[in-house]
Design a protein around this motif. Structure first.
Motif, PDB file in Angstrom:
ATOM      1  N   ALA A  19       0.840  -1.204   0.000  1.00  0.00           N
ATOM      2  CA  ALA A  19       0.000   0.000   0.000  1.00  0.00           C
ATOM      3  C   ALA A  19       0.870   1.247   0.000  1.00  0.00           C
ATOM      4  O   ALA A  19       2.041   1.213   0.374  1.00  0.00           O
ATOM      5  CB  ALA A  19      -0.909   0.009   1.224  1.00  0.00           C
ATOM      6  N   ASN A  20       0.267   2.331  -0.438  1.00  0.00           N
ATOM      7  CA  ASN A  20       0.854   3.681  -0.489  1.00  0.00           C
ATOM      8  C   ASN A  20       1.740   3.895  -1.723  1.00  0.00           C
ATOM      9  O   ASN A  20       1.726   4.955  -2.316  1.00  0.00           O
ATOM     10  CB  ASN A  20       1.646   4.042   0.769  1.00  0.00           C
ATOM     11  CG  ASN A  20       0.807   3.996   2.030  1.00  0.00           C
ATOM     12  OD1 ASN A  20      -0.422   4.049   1.964  1.00  0.00           O
ATOM     13  ND2 ASN A  20       1.438   3.870   3.187  1.00  0.00           N
ATOM     14  N   PHE A  46      -0.409   7.817  -0.142  1.00  0.00           N
ATOM     15  CA  PHE A  46      -0.847   7.375   1.183  1.00  0.00           C
ATOM     16  C   PHE A  46      -2.362   7.134   1.193  1.00  0.00           C
ATOM     17  O   PHE A  46      -3.148   8.045   0.897  1.00  0.00           O
ATOM     18  CB  PHE A  46      -0.482   8.432   2.236  1.00  0.00           C
ATOM     19  CG  PHE A  46      -0.901   8.052   3.631  1.00  0.00           C
ATOM     20  CD1 PHE A  46      -0.308   6.994   4.294  1.00  0.00           C
ATOM     21  CD2 PHE A  46      -1.901   8.767   4.284  1.00  0.00           C
ATOM     22  CE1 PHE A  46      -0.700   6.634   5.582  1.00  0.00           C
ATOM     23  CE2 PHE A  46      -2.294   8.421   5.574  1.00  0.00           C
ATOM     24  CZ  PHE A  46      -1.700   7.345   6.205  1.00  0.00           C
ATOM     25  N   ASP A  47      -2.733   5.902   1.486  1.00  0.00           N
ATOM     26  CA  ASP A  47      -4.140   5.466   1.563  1.00  0.00           C
ATOM     27  C   ASP A  47      -4.868   5.423   0.213  1.00  0.00           C
ATOM     28  O   ASP A  47      -6.064   5.117   0.174  1.00  0.00           O
ATOM     29  CB  ASP A  47      -4.974   6.341   2.531  1.00  0.00           C
ATOM     30  CG  ASP A  47      -4.775   5.945   4.003  1.00  0.00           C
ATOM     31  OD1 ASP A  47      -4.010   5.000   4.277  1.00  0.00           O
ATOM     32  OD2 ASP A  47      -5.401   6.599   4.862  1.00  0.00           O
ATOM     33  N   ASP A  92      -7.717  -2.426  11.784  1.00  0.00           N
ATOM     34  CA  ASP A  92      -6.991  -1.200  12.162  1.00  0.00           C
ATOM     35  C   ASP A  92      -7.873   0.017  12.372  1.00  0.00           C
ATOM     36  O   ASP A  92      -7.369   1.110  12.605  1.00  0.00           O
ATOM     37  CB  ASP A  92      -5.838  -0.913  11.185  1.00  0.00           C
ATOM     38  CG  ASP A  92      -6.300  -0.391   9.841  1.00  0.00           C
ATOM     39  OD1 ASP A  92      -7.502  -0.111   9.701  1.00  0.00           O
ATOM     40  OD2 ASP A  92      -5.468  -0.252   8.946  1.00  0.00           O
ATOM     41  N   HIS A 108      -9.856   2.309   4.706  1.00  0.00           N
ATOM     42  CA  HIS A 108      -9.092   2.606   3.486  1.00  0.00           C
ATOM     43  C   HIS A 108      -8.890   1.306   2.718  1.00  0.00           C
ATOM     44  O   HIS A 108      -8.721   0.238   3.282  1.00  0.00           O
ATOM     45  CB  HIS A 108      -7.749   3.268   3.811  1.00  0.00           C
ATOM     46  CG  HIS A 108      -6.945   2.533   4.827  1.00  0.00           C
ATOM     47  ND1 HIS A 108      -6.044   1.562   4.490  1.00  0.00           N
ATOM     48  CD2 HIS A 108      -6.929   2.594   6.166  1.00  0.00           C
ATOM     49  CE1 HIS A 108      -5.508   1.067   5.579  1.00  0.00           C
ATOM     50  NE2 HIS A 108      -6.026   1.673   6.622  1.00  0.00           N
ATOM     51  N   ASP A 141      -6.553   0.664   0.245  1.00  0.00           N
ATOM     52  CA  ASP A 141      -5.318   0.569  -0.553  1.00  0.00           C
ATOM     53  C   ASP A 141      -4.646  -0.801  -0.473  1.00  0.00           C
ATOM     54  O   ASP A 141      -3.817  -1.126  -1.327  1.00  0.00           O
ATOM     55  CB  ASP A 141      -4.330   1.701  -0.222  1.00  0.00           C
ATOM     56  CG  ASP A 141      -4.046   1.878   1.249  1.00  0.00           C
ATOM     57  OD1 ASP A 141      -4.798   1.346   2.093  1.00  0.00           O
ATOM     58  OD2 ASP A 141      -3.063   2.568   1.578  1.00  0.00           O
ATOM     59  N   THR A 162      -0.242  -1.269  12.426  1.00  0.00           N
ATOM     60  CA  THR A 162      -0.702  -0.160  11.580  1.00  0.00           C
ATOM     61  C   THR A 162      -1.240   0.986  12.435  1.00  0.00           C
ATOM     62  O   THR A 162      -0.953   2.156  12.166  1.00  0.00           O
ATOM     63  CB  THR A 162      -1.797  -0.668  10.609  1.00  0.00           C
ATOM     64  OG1 THR A 162      -1.215  -1.681   9.796  1.00  0.00           O
ATOM     65  CG2 THR A 162      -2.312   0.439   9.724  1.00  0.00           C
ATOM     66  N   ARG A 211       0.096   4.760  12.265  1.00  0.00           N
ATOM     67  CA  ARG A 211      -0.788   5.866  11.882  1.00  0.00           C
ATOM     68  C   ARG A 211      -0.769   6.949  12.957  1.00  0.00           C
ATOM     69  O   ARG A 211      -0.889   8.133  12.665  1.00  0.00           O
ATOM     70  CB  ARG A 211      -2.223   5.374  11.622  1.00  0.00           C
ATOM     71  CG  ARG A 211      -2.333   4.509  10.386  1.00  0.00           C
ATOM     72  CD  ARG A 211      -3.739   4.031  10.125  1.00  0.00           C
ATOM     73  NE  ARG A 211      -4.564   4.972   9.392  1.00  0.00           N
ATOM     74  CZ  ARG A 211      -4.577   5.111   8.056  1.00  0.00           C
ATOM     75  NH1 ARG A 211      -3.786   4.381   7.318  1.00  0.00           N
ATOM     76  NH2 ARG A 211      -5.364   5.986   7.471  1.00  0.00           N
ATOM     77  N   ARG A 242       7.808   8.068   9.274  1.00  0.00           N
ATOM     78  CA  ARG A 242       7.758   6.664   9.700  1.00  0.00           C
ATOM     79  C   ARG A 242       9.107   5.958   9.646  1.00  0.00           C
ATOM     80  O   ARG A 242       9.258   4.883  10.246  1.00  0.00           O
ATOM     81  CB  ARG A 242       6.766   5.888   8.831  1.00  0.00           C
ATOM     82  CG  ARG A 242       5.328   6.121   9.210  1.00  0.00           C
ATOM     83  CD  ARG A 242       4.427   5.293   8.316  1.00  0.00           C
ATOM     84  NE  ARG A 242       3.048   5.318   8.781  1.00  0.00           N
ATOM     85  CZ  ARG A 242       2.027   4.814   8.079  1.00  0.00           C
ATOM     86  NH1 ARG A 242       2.239   4.267   6.887  1.00  0.00           N
ATOM     87  NH2 ARG A 242       0.805   4.850   8.568  1.00  0.00           N
ATOM     88  N   GLY A 275       3.258  -0.073   2.831  1.00  0.00           N
ATOM     89  CA  GLY A 275       2.159   0.182   3.764  1.00  0.00           C
ATOM     90  C   GLY A 275       2.662   0.896   4.997  1.00  0.00           C
ATOM     91  O   GLY A 275       3.426   1.865   4.901  1.00  0.00           O
ATOM     92  N   ALA A 276       2.277   0.386   6.154  1.00  0.00           N
ATOM     93  CA  ALA A 276       2.673   1.016   7.412  1.00  0.00           C
ATOM     94  C   ALA A 276       4.014   0.482   7.916  1.00  0.00           C
ATOM     95  O   ALA A 276       4.461   0.839   8.999  1.00  0.00           O
ATOM     96  CB  ALA A 276       1.587   0.778   8.454  1.00  0.00           C
TER      97      ALA A 276
HETATM   98  N1  HSE Z   1      -2.271   3.229   3.919  1.00  0.00           N
HETATM   99  C1  HSE Z   1      -2.148   2.503   5.134  1.00  0.00           C
HETATM  100  C2  HSE Z   1      -1.086   3.135   6.006  1.00  0.00           C
HETATM  101  C3  HSE Z   1      -1.762   1.097   4.799  1.00  0.00           C
HETATM  102  O1  HSE Z   1      -0.009   3.431   5.483  1.00  0.00           O
HETATM  103  O2  HSE Z   1      -1.324   3.347   7.186  1.00  0.00           O
HETATM  104  C4  HSE Z   1      -1.679   0.201   5.989  1.00  0.00           C
HETATM  105  O3  HSE Z   1      -2.897  -0.402   6.252  1.00  0.00           O
END
Ligand code: HSE
Length: 310
Positions: A14-15, A20-21, A136, A140, A142, A185, A189, A236, A262-263
């Motif tokens: 993801a991302n 992002f998302d 989570d 979203h 993604d 996650t 976030r 991150r 992703g995260a």
């Molecule tokens: N888009 C989300 C994030 C993906 O980066 O937090 C993880 O679920």
């Protein structure tokens, strides 16, 4: 025991650095396997979970695959049907590879197949997203959208699930390295600031527009210039040990771009071909090996199929 339907739902990234998302793509492997079968007792039950080290609840309301499947059954007016689910986790939790999304996508896909495919795959998306939300708390798509329908996916709106498949230039391969450190996650976030500066907004929108133009025009240099996240990655990166070294190793090996999957903690790179993707993977792996952090390496084309019946 009645015969069942078995489906595979893939891991996802993801991302994709700048979305992002709203951006994600599917890998060929790893992924989850879900089995659905009819049962004589009415209602939906999870009868077996493997590969989850006891971490997955069997309670339908708390289980991503179970909740997604329940919402689908309710939508179809079939909630009184006796249905049993088996969940075989074949990918790690908290890895940044969309583990909960794969289970949710697999859950709806398996039940839909069991019922004789009353809905098209795309129509399953809202139920799969509700399932992933159990894990989570955020809504979203993604991870869920690419796991379900495959490909490189743009989610123009998570609210209305305005979801679009993007073209991927021939040859592009993904490298993903998963260092065995857990990042939830929710936590990843929570570290994010709620505000961005106008300068960051301009840079990031330029990059996402550039990535899309690059994908449509098969312009690898434009893709490479665009895979640059100025908002999320800087916040991150510190959660992932040796992130900068791994990224530098990947870029030195010739990838188009590299960022957090992703995260996190998984780190992904996109390359022009499988050779560069393999070589980059070895270079990325070396960093974690030298730091004595055990890891798993995956090299894969973009999976265009998503969840499939096995
Ligand atoms: N888009 C989300 C994030 C993906 O980066 O937090 C993880 O679920």
């Amino acid at each position: 025991m009645k015969a069942g339907i078995k489906v595979f739902a893939p891991a996802t990234v993801a991302n994709v650095a700048v979305g992002f998302d709203i951006l994600g793509f599917a890998l060929e492997k790893p992924g989850d396997e879900i089995i659905a079968r009819f049962a004589d007792t009415p209602g939906l039950r999870i009868t077996k979970v493997t590969g989850a080290k006891g971490k997955l609840p069997l309670d339908i309301e708390k289980n991503t695959a179970g909740f997604a499947a329940l919402k689908l059954l309710e939508h179809l007016g079939e909630q009184q049907r006796g249905v049993e689910l088996e969940i075989h986790k074949k990918m790690p939790f908290g890895s940044g590879l969309g583990s909960s999304a794969a289970s949710a996508a697999g859950g709806v896909m398996a039940v839909n197949e069991l019922l004789g495919r009353p809905l098209e795959k795309r129509q399953l998306l809202p139920f799969a997203v509700l399932g992933e939300q159990v894990a989570d708390g955020a809504y979203h798509a993604d991870n869920v959208a690419p796991s379900l329908i495959g490909g490189m996916i743009l989610i123009r709106s998570n609210e209305t699930l305005d979801v679009h498949r993007l073209p991927v230039p021939a040859g592009i391969h993904a490298t993903v390295i998963y260092p065995h450190v857990e990042i939830l996650t929710k936590d990843a976030r929570n570290v994010l600031s709620n505000t961005v500066t106008l300068k960051q907004c301009i840079q990031q929108t330029g990059n996402i527009a550039g990535l899309l133009a690059g994908l449509y025009q098969s312009d690898l240099e434009l893709i490479a210039r665009s895979l640059n996240d100025v908002i999320i990655e800087p916040q991150r990166a510190r959660l992932i040990p040796h992130f900068q070294e791994v990224k530098e190793a990947a870029l030195k090996a010739g990838v188009l771009g590299c960022s957090i999957s992703g995260a996190g903690p998984s780190i992904f790179a996109l390359s022009a071909n499988s050779l560069i993707a393999e070589e980059a993977g070895l270079a990325m792996k070396r960093v974690f090996d030298e730091a004595k952090i055990s890891n798993d390496l995956f090299v894969s084309p973009i999976n265009q199929e998503g969840a499939v019946k096995l």
